[in-house]
Design an enzyme around this catalytic site. Structure first.
Site, short mmCIF file in Angstrom:
data_model
loop_
_atom_site.label_atom_id
_atom_site.label_comp_id
_atom_site.label_asym_id
_atom_site.label_seq_id
_atom_site.Cartn_x
_atom_site.Cartn_y
_atom_site.Cartn_z
N GLU A 212 28.01 79.46 5.86
CA GLU A 212 28.95 79.73 4.77
C GLU A 212 29.96 80.79 5.20
OE1 GLU A 212 28.86 81.17 0.09
OE2 GLU A 212 26.98 80.88 1.19
N HIS B 251 22.94 86.52 6.70
CA HIS B 251 23.72 85.47 6.06
C HIS B 251 25.04 86.09 5.61
CE1 HIS B 251 24.25 82.17 2.82
NE2 HIS B 251 24.53 81.67 4.02
N HIS C 37 11.52 94.48 10.44
CA HIS C 37 10.87 93.41 9.70
C HIS C 37 11.41 93.24 8.28
CE1 HIS C 37 8.12 93.84 13.02
NE2 HIS C 37 7.81 95.06 12.64
N HIS D 187 23.52 90.88 4.60
CA HIS D 187 24.29 89.82 3.94
C HIS D 187 25.76 90.19 3.98
CE1 HIS D 187 25.37 86.57 1.30
NE2 HIS D 187 24.11 86.18 1.21
#
Length: 555
Positions: free
Chosen positions: A56, A75, A102, A107
């Protein structure tokens, strides 16, 4: 060693996806997913369970020597870009020698600078984290730019630039912890590469190597540092102590105008089961009521009473915390000890602590909150009749704890004498309170037990009244001082349920002009509102403000 993952699932952006560019020296675990235009530099390690999807928002850049640990998600939104160190636009830029630990979520649009450390389960969204920053566990960084070299403590919620600018600098012990975690993952990278090479792994399998477990405990985090950006370490320690003792936690707010009348309004109820949840709720209250006073209070659910009230924000900003608060070693008991803290507040259960009564501590707190100065005077029995008071050592303290210490020093220096507490208005240059806190026969009894009958015509008092009174000698002295100063008196009352919200009801001004009449009206109010909180109010009719608020009856 680049390892390709399975094909990406079809999405609206699948048709135009670019191929990931992975350096030959990088290690990408087969159980990770890399989709789209992702640039991965030399010696990068991508651990199993990671998801790096540049479908995206695109492209992504991951600098050399960076390690991306198990479960990390990277992302990006379709809209929004950051400028990388090469002056090109990216959806996500991760610099060189960075460590995403972890379950971290990056984003885009997002920027993580060189040598940065993003702790376990922390989130960076629409934000920039400067080079050399260390973000600890479970933190949220959103819509801000964190300056280089800053330390973000565990559980912090950084959502406005003012919070980001106030963050502390990274300390050597923080870098040691980050390097420890990074070192482990670099060893993992070497191990993964060795496992894929038969010449490297065969000798190791043939050797009998005894494993051992280290008993060394790594200091994960600075215990004395702020664990919340908006709240001081002292407030966090208080929250932790209250929860450990089984108390409930609440918060109240009030604007500057209503602060003078004590008309506090409750924030959203806090049902937190953990320190992190409680801190998040408190920070939400601070954010919703910036520019106002906000106070934290603890509630004993069994006794249905407050065990702590402390201001954690003032209109000019958050109260600066100190490390003077020390949680008691055991549960609070009936002795009702007073504990001072760096915010100039304390908590008491209505009895005494040391040489200063809880009621005197309440008066000190009210005076400091009103911006008044505090002083003390002493006089022996002979000069008491002529009113020839002498000043004790000046008190320059600004917190309740320091004032209490100064009072106790004055009491120690003048045992067997009268000592009185003075409240001073520095602007008007006049006294707003005179309260005797010690008599020659010992400390003044607190007025937290309104049922006790105390004679107002005590031999030690310079003025006598004709009748006995339910009020303590200290309250009688306050009434006398208020009337003598030309002030008005008023009474307010509230039941136990509304006491939590500060919804006091007034009985109106007391029109009495003599001490005896005023005491009679006050006693009538105590009888009328038995089982409720009742407080005495002193009002300056010229300045139209309160000069005294003191609780004279409790349920």
């Amino acid at each position: 060693m680049a390892v390709r993952s399975t094909a990406a699932p079809p999405t609206p952006w699948s048709r135009s996806l670019a191929e990931a560019q992975i350096h030959e020296s990088a290690f990408v675990h087969p159980f990770s997913n890399i989709i789209g235009d992702v640039h991965i530099g030399a010696n990068v390690i991508i651990a199993p369970g990671t998801s790096i999807r540049a479908d995206e928002g695109t492209p992504f850049h991951i600098g050399e020597n960076t390690n991306i640990q198990d479960g990390v998600v990277i992302h990006g939104l379709e809209q929004g870009r950051v400028v990388g160190d090469d002056n090109k636009e990216y959806s996500v830029w991760v610099g060189s020698s960075a460590s995403l630990t972890h379950m971290a979520l990056i984003h885009g649009p997002a920027y993580v600078g060189d040598n940065s450390f993003i702790g376990f389960r922390s989130t960076v969204f629409n934000a920039k984290v400067g080079a050399g920053c260390i973000v600890m566990m479970h933190a949220l960084i959103k819509d801000v730019e964190v300056p280089p070299g800053k330390y973000v403590p565990s559980g912090a919620i950084i959502t406005n630039q003012k919070q980001a600018d106030r963050l502390p600098d990274v300390q050597p012990q923080d870098r040691d912890f980050a390097h420890h975690v990074i070192g482990i993952n670099q060893a993992l990278r070497a191990g993964y590469l060795c496992a894929a090479d038969s010449k490297c792994i065969a000798p190791l399998r043939n050797d009998q190597v005894k494993s051992y477990t280290s008993t060394t405990v790594i200091g994960l985090e600075r215990s004395s540092e702020v664990a919340s950006n908006s709240l001081g370490a002292e407030t966090i320690e208080q929250v932790r102590y209250l929860l450990e003792q089984g108390y409930k936690i609440g918060s109240e707010h009030v604007d500057q105008r209503r602060f003078r009348t004590g008309s506090w309004t409750s924030c959203q109820p806090i049902e937190a089961r953990s320190v992190g949840d409680a801190l998040a709720a408190l920070e939400a209250c601070l954010a919703d009521h910036s520019g106002e006073y906000v106070r934290l209070f603890g509630i004993d659910p069994k006794g249905k009473r407050r065990v702590l009230e402390t201001i954690i924000q003032r209109p000019d900003g958050v109260v600066a915390g100190s490390t003077s608060f020390k949680a008691p070693a055991s549960n609070t008991n009936g002795n009702g000890s007073y504990h001072s803290n760096g915010n100039g507040n304390g908590y008491s259960n209505g009895a005494t602590s040391g040489k200063v009564s809880a009621e005197t501590v309440d008066q000190i707190r009210q005076l400091l909150a009103g911006g008044y100065k505090i002083g003390t005077e002493h006089v022996d029995e002979r000069r008491f009749r002529t009113g020839s008071w002498n000043s004790c050592k000046p008190i320059e303290a600004t917190s309740a704890g320091e004032v209490v210490a100064a009072l106790e020093e004055c009491i120690d220096s003048h045992q067997g004498e009268y000592i009185r507490l003075i409240g001073i208005d520095p602007k008007a240059k006049r006294r707003v309170l005179e309260s005797i806190i010690q008599r020659p026969n010992g400390q003044v009894a607190p007025s937290s037990s309104p049922r006790t009958v105390v004679s107002a015509s005590s031999a030690s008092s310079g003025t006598a009244t004709a009748t006995a009174t339910r009020l303590s000698t200290e309250v009688v002295d306050q009434v006398r001082q208020i009337l003598g100063g030309g002030y008005k008196l008023s009474i307010e009352h509230v039941d136990q349920r509304r006491f939590r919200t500060g919804s006091w009801s007034s009985t109106g001004a007391i029109s009495a002009t003599s001490e005896r009449e005023a005491i009679a009206v006050i006693e009538a109010s105590l009888s009328e509102f038995a089982g409720e909180y009742v407080r005495l109010i002193g009002i300056d009719p010229k300045a139209k403000r309160r000069v005294l608020e003191t609780i004279i009856q409790r349920p």
